[in-house]
Design an enzyme around this catalytic site. Structure first.
Site, PDB file in Angstrom:
ATOM      1  N   HIS A 112       0.825  -1.209   0.000  1.00  0.00           N
ATOM      2  CA  HIS A 112       0.000   0.000   0.000  1.00  0.00           C
ATOM      3  C   HIS A 112       0.858   1.258   0.000  1.00  0.00           C
ATOM      4  O   HIS A 112       1.996   1.269   0.478  1.00  0.00           O
ATOM      5  CB  HIS A 112      -0.933   0.005   1.204  1.00  0.00           C
ATOM      6  N   ASN A 127       2.487   5.548   8.628  1.00  0.00           N
ATOM      7  CA  ASN A 127       3.815   5.522   8.015  1.00  0.00           C
ATOM      8  C   ASN A 127       4.436   6.917   8.123  1.00  0.00           C
ATOM      9  O   ASN A 127       5.606   7.070   8.480  1.00  0.00           O
ATOM     10  CB  ASN A 127       3.753   5.154   6.543  1.00  0.00           C
ATOM     11  N   GLU A 182      -1.757  -6.888   7.479  1.00  0.00           N
ATOM     12  CA  GLU A 182      -0.445  -6.627   8.057  1.00  0.00           C
ATOM     13  C   GLU A 182      -0.240  -7.507   9.290  1.00  0.00           C
ATOM     14  O   GLU A 182      -1.197  -8.017   9.880  1.00  0.00           O
ATOM     15  CB  GLU A 182      -0.343  -5.131   8.430  1.00  0.00           C
ATOM     16  N   TYR A 220       0.902  -5.976  15.480  1.00  0.00           N
ATOM     17  CA  TYR A 220       2.054  -5.546  16.270  1.00  0.00           C
ATOM     18  C   TYR A 220       1.793  -5.531  17.776  1.00  0.00           C
ATOM     19  O   TYR A 220       2.594  -4.988  18.548  1.00  0.00           O
ATOM     20  CB  TYR A 220       2.538  -4.173  15.808  1.00  0.00           C
ATOM     21  N   LYS A 245       7.779   4.836  16.699  1.00  0.00           N
ATOM     22  CA  LYS A 245       8.892   3.895  16.552  1.00  0.00           C
ATOM     23  C   LYS A 245      10.185   4.425  17.170  1.00  0.00           C
ATOM     24  O   LYS A 245      10.913   3.682  17.845  1.00  0.00           O
ATOM     25  CB  LYS A 245       9.098   3.553  15.071  1.00  0.00           C
ATOM     26  N   ASN A 294       4.674  -6.512   5.901  1.00  0.00           N
ATOM     27  CA  ASN A 294       5.019  -7.809   6.473  1.00  0.00           C
ATOM     28  C   ASN A 294       4.285  -8.975   5.842  1.00  0.00           C
ATOM     29  O   ASN A 294       4.842 -10.075   5.758  1.00  0.00           O
ATOM     30  CB  ASN A 294       4.815  -7.790   7.987  1.00  0.00           C
TER      31      ASN A 294
END
Length: 248
Positions: free
Chosen positions: A11, A17, A89, A92, A100, A184
């Site tokens: 994507h 992101n 995905e 997580y 992050k 992923n």
């Protein structure tokens, strides 16, 4: 018989992101840049003459919208689209929603990379009553157990059998299949297609919005190991940017 083709398309850039947050199963949208990347992905398909006859995507809007935008750009908006959670995905866990860089600073480089890139070490589980839990999301009502966390191995276990049963037979018959998914879930698939070891898969990064094409022979073997990016220069830059996530 003409070789089939698998088009792997991550994507376009999502809102998280852009803000450098762990996303997983949280259903964030594309940014304007992500929409432009998806459109360019469709244009690259036209320029290369690689036009899909069917699309497989996840249940998350950033992948679904990427598929739709790319198909519109390629004038293939009319082809069938199959959505399945197994293309989602990686979940997580308790990292979902966290920045992050802040997570890396808090837990250190080794723990950060183990959670982010190890093959079989999942992050801590996400509680069912947590803000970003999918435990009560109606789109997963048919699942016996909604994941609370996943490692890449878990994604391989859920996605690869579905790929072997539902998607690969189409390519073996000479069809061109677009798989619009996530960093992923596509890493899991590339690991399978290219026989990448559990250790080496940590080094593989998938850029957003750039089609990666695999040719598939009638026996299901990969004709071009590693696949072919339709914009290699942009793919290299995009992969480097993905690898750098977590740095301030």
């Amino acid at each position: 018989m003409t070789n089939g083709k698998l088009i792997l398309l991550r994507h376009g850039q999502s809102e998280w992101n852009a803000s450098n947050q762990f996303t997983g199963w949280v259903d964030v949208n594309l940014t304007e840049q992500g929409e432009a990347e998806a459109k360019r992905g469709g244009e690259l398909l036209v320029e290369a003459g690689v036009l899909p006859g069917v699309v497989y995507t996840s249940l998350l809007r950033r992948a679904i919208r990427t598929a739709n935008i790319a198909l519109n750009a390629a004038d293939r908006h009319w082809i069938p689209v199959i959505r399945d959670w197994r293309l989602n995905e990686r979940h997580y866990g308790a990292l979902q929603g966290l920045d992050k860089a802040a997570t890396k600073e808090k837990y250190g480089d080794d723990q950060f990379m183990e959670w982010r890139r190890s093959y079989d070490t999942p992050p801590p589980e996400l509680a069912d009553d947590a803000e970003y839990s999918q435990a009560n999301d109606p789109r997963y009502a048919d699942l016996d157990v909604v994941p609370r966390t996943e490692c890449l191995k878990d994604v391989v276990v859920r996605f690869v059998p579905y790929f072997e049963e539902e998607i690969l037979p189409r390519a073996k018959k000479g069809e061109t299949v677009l798989i619009a998914a996530h960093g992923n879930s596509l890493r899991a698939l590339v690991k399978h297609l290219d026989g990448i070891s559990d250790a080496d898969i940590a080094e593989l990064n998938i850029p957003t919005g750039i089609p990666l094409v695999y040719e598939i022979a009638e026996d299901g073997s990969v004709v071009n190991p590693g696949g072919t990016y339709l914009d290699p220069e942009a793919a290299a830059a995009g992969a480097a940017a993905v690898a750098n996530q977590g740095n301030k």
